[in-house]
Design an enzyme around this catalytic site. Sequence first.
Site, PDB file in Angstrom:
ATOM      1  CD  GLU A   1       9.425  12.899  12.016  1.00 44.06           C
ATOM      2  OE1 GLU A   1      10.335  12.515  11.261  1.00 44.06           O
ATOM      3  OE2 GLU A   1       8.473  12.182  12.366  1.00 44.06           O
TER       4      GLU A   1
ATOM      5  CE  LYS B   1      -2.079   2.530   3.261  1.00 41.83           C
ATOM      6  NZ  LYS B   1      -2.203   3.864   2.616  1.00 41.83           N
TER       7      LYS B   1
ATOM      8  CB  CYS C   1      12.747  10.098   8.186  1.00 40.26           C
ATOM      9  SG  CYS C   1      13.588   8.872   7.150  1.00 40.26           S
TER      10      CYS C   1
ATOM     11  CD  GLU D   1      13.801   1.310   9.061  1.00 39.82           C
ATOM     12  OE1 GLU D   1      14.276   2.330   9.595  1.00 39.82           O
ATOM     13  OE2 GLU D   1      14.316   0.188   9.169  1.00 39.82           O
TER      14      GLU D   1
END
Length: 480
Positions: free
Chosen positions: A383, A173, A282, A248
Amino acid sequence: MKIKNYINGELVAPEAGKYLDNYNPANGEVYSQIPSSTKEDVEKAVEAAEKAFLKWSNTTLEERSKILSKIADLILEKLDFLAKAESKDNGKPISLATEVDIPRAAANFQFFANAITQFSSEAHESVGFNAMNFTLRQPIGVVGCISPWNLPLYLFTWKIAPAIAAGNCVVAKPSEITPMTAFLLGEICNEAGLPKGVLNIIHGLGPSTGQAIVAHKNIKAISFTGGTTTGAHIARVAAPMFKKISLELGGKNPNIIFADCNYEKMITTTVRSSFANQGQICLCGSRIFVEEKIYEKFKKYFVEKVSQLKVGNPTKKDTNIGALVSKQHLEKVKSYIDIAEEEGGKVLFGGNKVEVAGSENGYYLQPTIIEVFDNKCRLNQEEIFGPVVTIMSFKTDEEALTLANDVKYGLAATLWTNNLNRTMQFSKQLHTGIVWVNTWMLRDLRTPFGGQKDSGVGREGGFEALRFFTEPKNICIQYE
């Protein structure tokens, strides 16, 4: 245009007939629709994958390698077409998609086409017992791969390539925000001769489509890249089902700059490591710590360099910073800038939305530099995942190391110094899965990739990925 699911080698409409709007970030307009798939679509994909598994898992390594290489070649043949599609779907500059995203997607297939032919099992002779042990590495079966929106085809293929190289069949996906290049990959796989059912691509939302993949009892492993909160949810669902998981997740990476560094190289690279892909990587160094003796010089020069970056339409070759991926994400990033002063921070540059001529409704934001004085502020702990960095000074090596590690994430760190002792000490003591010294984003695909703490579980890349997508089985034979 209506995107379709790719199941059993065919492009098919969603079972429920429902679709989601897909926006062009550059102008804020709907330009396509994607399936809003349900568990019924996932079930069809799993059935196709299960049917294909026995034959694919017994295909020779040479044949698998040949097909993966062909996919890589076709991606490169369609480089310009795919780069335009990626830029339109994601908002990134077309130059970035052309130079980085699409070539890396091809490299992922080519790397694992080669790696699978070198992936060997182990044998151990038990001297004195007249016995031999050898370990098989067998494909798991049907695996689920879920990828994010920031590097759509780049990270989608990073998961799919090792999974199918190892002999698995995949239900994948892509992000519902950036579905286009994953959709186009299905046609490429058919052209390359990938057997039906080996790869199945299902589009839809995380809470419905993604959840159906993670919770399906016949999907034996989940590889996910995305946010830490979603990763935690996946772990809660998958762990009690004893699935293998590779997560991750997020990052809040330190960029540590000492006075003895190569200053010009550091500045040029720091601009890139701060704002590449609109800061939506990231691995971006979003917390910049600078040694006190060069802090004022750095601050002035960094602002000057960043002010020269051009925010503009992604299709323009001179655009450095394109549109953020969605209106919702733009508002989220902007909200962090708005709280800077509340937390005692000072905006040194940027912080404002940008109106681009001809694309007035696009999701554009200035690259933003914020000076902070407390590492515990939200700007340094959470973040943001956008074109926003903080800068802060330090006096000693010990202080720099403490600041760098004082965060819940542990994905990557960048260190700028020409002191060998410091390099070795920091490399060992930084709580991250990756340390770059005097460089950034220099990736060798043979090396393990992943983070510590809230940045994830497991490693991808090289043989680590092939180990994840296989099950070891030890066989002991005793002889007379």
